[in-house]
Design a protein around this motif. Structure first.
Motif: not given
Length: 447
Positions: A160, A162, A192, A196-197, A213, A221, A224
């Protein structure tokens, strides 16, 4: 009559004198500076040992390949050492051992630097005046410009993408799992995703919420948040390459229209953003804001968030309070990785948030994730070694087709991962996550 040969001889003599003086000075000072650990140095003229070895110590061993090593270190300290390593003037058996040795003896190293500071500043000015920008410095400057490539980051980041500290759990063996059991496929992706969660949970996002953001990265992020939490996201970046790839990933995820990527400076958010957002999130972007703009940053966050039931989550690499200053001198990171960056402290950010919002923000949580960063950096280093491909990376930067240039570029990233990893391990750098809520909102509670 031509002065060419005589001038060449003079320049060669100056360089030789600077190197000889720097070498003798450094070797003399090291005998006073190394009180913890063991350092072994080899060059064409001999072998030198400092400190002492123990059964549990990890010795630092250097092989000096070129006399420029001595000049760089004498004139620029740890920045000079980083340049010498990148250029191949010195070889190191274990970069982590060298970094740990430096930090373990930092107080005496700083004392040593101050003792020669006046001499080195004079010699540095003399070197610049007589020698100008050397070929090696020109190469270093060029190498610093090769980092705007998605292919580079795809070589070491998780799927993803990050580019920030992961959070390691028991499933991956915790923060030392790679040292005990080695790396496991998918471990970085899991860590990662956990990060994020965790951030989105702290931001209290719900279906239909709108998130702002600052710092898109490659959209990890934002994607997701839209896919798993049913949110809409407006995310800002200054990188054309990141925006292009993030939008490709957003489209591939079927989230076009729910995640909007803006090529925009955070100071230019439009009037229609006023009180439009339920949550604000920024992951390790504050390092690029600068102390002068912290208050402006949080003023804009206050402007964009709804007056009630709104949450802020920001993360940043930070300095401990005792080391923080609004002015931060040039070092390896600020010269070759993130020019003009400035690490805040947690208190500096909290103070700026309160001043900017006139008390409309309430601090709801402080977390220090520094223990999780060394493993993140070790994993990136391992993936870079396994995945970086000269043919791929040189498509955008043809100069990297030259093997020497490519290896210098690669060594720069190796140095970063070791340099930052030692800083986090020794508490020289920290990594904070701060959560704020509106003044009259209820504190966060786990379900």
């Amino acid at each position: 009559m031509s002065q060419g040969p005589r001038l060449t001889l003079t320049l060669r003599s100056v360089r030789s004198y600077l190197a000889s003086f720097a070498r003798s000075s450094i070797l003399s000072f090291l005998s006073q500076a190394i009180s913890k650990g063991y350092l072994h140095i080899e060059d064409a003229d001999g072998t030198y040992e400092y400190g002492y070895q123990t059964k549990t110590s990890n010795p630092a061993r250097l092989r000096v390949n070129h006399q420029d090593f001595w000049k760089r270190v004498f004139l620029s300290g740890d920045l000079g050492f980083s340049e010498a390593y990148i250029m191949g003037d010195v070889e190191v058996d274990d970069l982590n051992a060298v970094m740990n040795l430096w930090l373990d003896n930092q107080s005496s190293m700083v004392g040593m630097s101050s003792a020669v500071g006046r001499v080195s500043s004079v010699l540095s000015a003399l070197s610049n005046a007589i020698l100008g920008q050397t070929r090696s410095q020109a190469r270093l400057n060029a190498i610093a410009s090769y980092d705007q490539s998605n292919e580079l980051f795809q070589a070491f980041l998780s799927s993803e993408m990050m580019y920030s500290c992961a959070l390691w759990g028991d499933a991956e063996g915790g923060v030392h799992g790679d040292l005990l059991s080695g790396t496991i496929p998918g471990d970085l992706e899991a860590a990662q995703l956990r990060k994020i969660h965790h951030v989105l949970t702290k931001a209290r996002v719900q279906p239909g919420h709108r998130i702002l953001e600052f710092g898109t990265g490659w959209g990890g992020l934002a994607i997701e948040a839209a896919r798993c939490y049913g949110c809409e996201v407006d995310t800002l970046t200054l990188s054309v390459e990141q925006k292009t790839l993030a939008e490709e990933r957003i489209n591939a995820a079927g989230l076009n229209g729910r995640v909007r990527v803006h090529l925009m400076d955070y100071r230019d958010i439009p009037p229609e953003f006023e009180h439009a957002f339920d949550a604000f999130i920024s992951i390790e972007m504050l390092e690029h804001v600068g102390a002068h703009y912290y208050k402006k940053y949080f003023q804009l966050v206050d402007f964009a968030l709804k007056p009630q039931d709104a949450t802020i989550v920001v993360t940043s690499s930070t300095f401990p309070e005792s080391r923080y200053s609004g002015y931060q001198s040039e070092d390896f990171m600020r010269k070759y990785m993130w020019p003009n960056s400035c690490l805040p402290s947690a208190t500096a950010l909290i103070t700026a948030a309160q001043a900017a919002s006139h008390g409309r923000f309430t601090l709801d949580g402080v977390e220090n994730h520094a223990a999780h960063y060394p493993r993140t950096l070790r994993t990136w280093a391992h993936r870079l070694e396994c995945n970086l491909n000269q043919d791929v990376i040189s498509r955008k930067h043809p100069a990297l087709r030259d093997r020497a240039e490519y290896l210098a570029f690669k060594r720069k990233w190796e140095y970063l991962f070791a340099y930052a990893g030692a800083g986090f391990s020794k508490g020289y750098i920290t990594c904070h996550m701060l959560t704020f809520i509106r003044a009259n909102d209820l504190p966060f509670t786990k379900a």
